[in-house]
Design a protein around this motif. Structure first.
Motif, short mmCIF file in Angstrom:
data_model
loop_
_atom_site.label_atom_id
_atom_site.label_comp_id
_atom_site.label_asym_id
_atom_site.label_seq_id
_atom_site.Cartn_x
_atom_site.Cartn_y
_atom_site.Cartn_z
N HIS A 193 -5.63 29.51 8.66
CA HIS A 193 -5.70 28.27 9.46
C HIS A 193 -4.70 28.27 10.61
O HIS A 193 -5.01 27.85 11.73
N HIS A 208 -4.70 27.85 14.91
CA HIS A 208 -3.90 27.00 15.80
C HIS A 208 -3.17 27.84 16.85
O HIS A 208 -3.09 27.45 18.01
N ASP A 234 -7.16 19.74 14.06
CA ASP A 234 -8.00 20.67 13.30
C ASP A 234 -9.42 20.73 13.84
O ASP A 234 -10.03 19.69 14.11
ZN ZN Z 1 -4.14 22.25 11.21
#
Ligand code: ZN
Ligand code: KG4
Length: 339
Positions: A111, A115, A300
């Motif tokens: 994840h 980013h 997100d």
């Molecule tokens: Zn995040």
């Protein structure tokens, strides 16, 4: 390669299609905030169940929006960690199964790599290397980014993330979840310097952060101040200044230590106007500049997961047939694509 990306690590259900040559073809994000608001924070089981409900219809809608069918895809990438394990398993199981059914390669993506690479979704991305400040509800980190998969974590929060500290203090002030932006709004009518909270870890070398003590200091100050509106605004301002100053000073030290000329800021707290202004000042003072992915790629999303997955799938990386997700996954375990 054209990659379908899925993101379900926390309370956003997101789907995207990213093409290595054409760029982003479609992306959708559904935020579960309403579902969790009454509980004052994300309830993991509710998050997982909602991902189950929404993910497959969102995949259909995203492919339809891009005018694509499964045969137009070259691979599937899903967030495999870190995050809430039940939530991660929804995306991993759906992604892995669809790839099996459609006879496509699949890959679990980190994840935070998403980013860190999110600025590359923009037409004119900052070139490697750059320094990245990741400030979200779940993470506070300074990472030196030399290239795809080439990350050096300089420092991170030892306890609460910056966004988490904002949200917890907002809750103390009676503001609804997630309260970061609402606290910032309250702070606008607050006066600087009326409350001076500690700047945690600034007296120590290194780039780690600690924000949990700040929240305790805010609680004590609030009890002493009572419900008077100006005092609450002053307190919000003092709290915001303490977080902003800590992030700005550590970022400026990290720019000096690495010699990087671009500071990429990602994560929801990057929306904070005072933080943006201070980071611009300290970057300029160090001969550097700040760069932000647009707001929808800061929080997100699956576009960043599809992009990171594409870089690795195109280099030949493949997941096995088993469904793998990890609640914890140190960024240091990643290597350059294909490595
Ligand atoms: Zn995040
Ligand atoms: O990256 P993000 O959307 O997702 C998660 O980490 O889940 O970050 C959300 C965080 C929350 O803690 C929210 O309160 C905070 O970012 N946030 C802000 C502001 N806007 C969002 N914090 C301070 N000031 C803001 N303007």
């Amino acid at each position: 390669m054209r990659v379908l990306g899925l993101e379900t690590s926390c309370d956003e259900t997101a789907v995207a299609v990213y093409d290595g040559a054409a760029g982003l073809m479609a992306h959708r994000v559904y935020t579960q905030t309403d579902l969790h608001e009454i509980w004052g924070g994300v309830v993991p089981e509710l998050a997982s169940r909602d991902h189950v409900r929404r993910l497959v219809p969102m995949i259909r809608a995203t492919l339809a929006e891009a005018g694509l069918s499964s045969s137009d895809l070259g691979g599937i990438a899903y967030t495999a960690g870190p995050g809430l394990i039940g939530a991660l398993l929804v995306g991993a199981a759906v992604g892995r199964s669809l790839a099996y059914a459609w006879q496509l390669p699949a890959l679990g993506v980190h994840h935070l790599e998403g980013h860190l690479l999110a600025p590359r979704l923009e037409a004119d991305p900052p070139p490697f290397p750059y320094l990245a400040l990741l400030v979200s509800g779940g993470h506070t980190m300074l990472v030196d980014v030399a290239g795809v998969g080439r990350y050096r974590v300089l420092g991170e929060s030892l306890d609460d993330a910056a966004g988490e500290a904002f949200d917890k203090t907002a809750k103390l002030l009676g503001l609804p979840y997630p309260g970061g932006a609402k606290l910032a709004r309250l702070a606008e009518s607050g006066r600087a310097g009326v409350y001076r909270f500690p700047r945690p870890m600034l007296d120590r070398p290194g780039f780690d952060f600690s924000f949990s003590g700040l929240k305790t200091a805010a609680l004590l100050a609030l009890k002493a101040a009572g419900p008077e509106p100006q005092a609450r605004a002053d307190l919000a301002r003092g709290f915001e200044d303490a977080i902003v100053e800590t992030l700005a000073i550590k970022s400026s030290r990290a720019l000096a230590a690495t010699g990087r000329k671009v500071l990429v800021v990602a994560g929801g707290v990057g929306a904070n106007a005072r933080l943006r202004a201070r980071l611009a000042e300290v970057a300029a003072a160090g001969g550097a500049r700040t760069a932000y992915p647009r707001a929808e790629f800061c929080t997100d999303n699956a576009a960043m997961i599809a992009l990171a997955g594409e870089a690795r799938l195109a280099a030949g990386e493949r997941a096995g047939l088993e469904v793998v997700a990890r609640a914890r996954w140190p960024l240091a375990e990643l290597a350059a694509p294909g490595g």
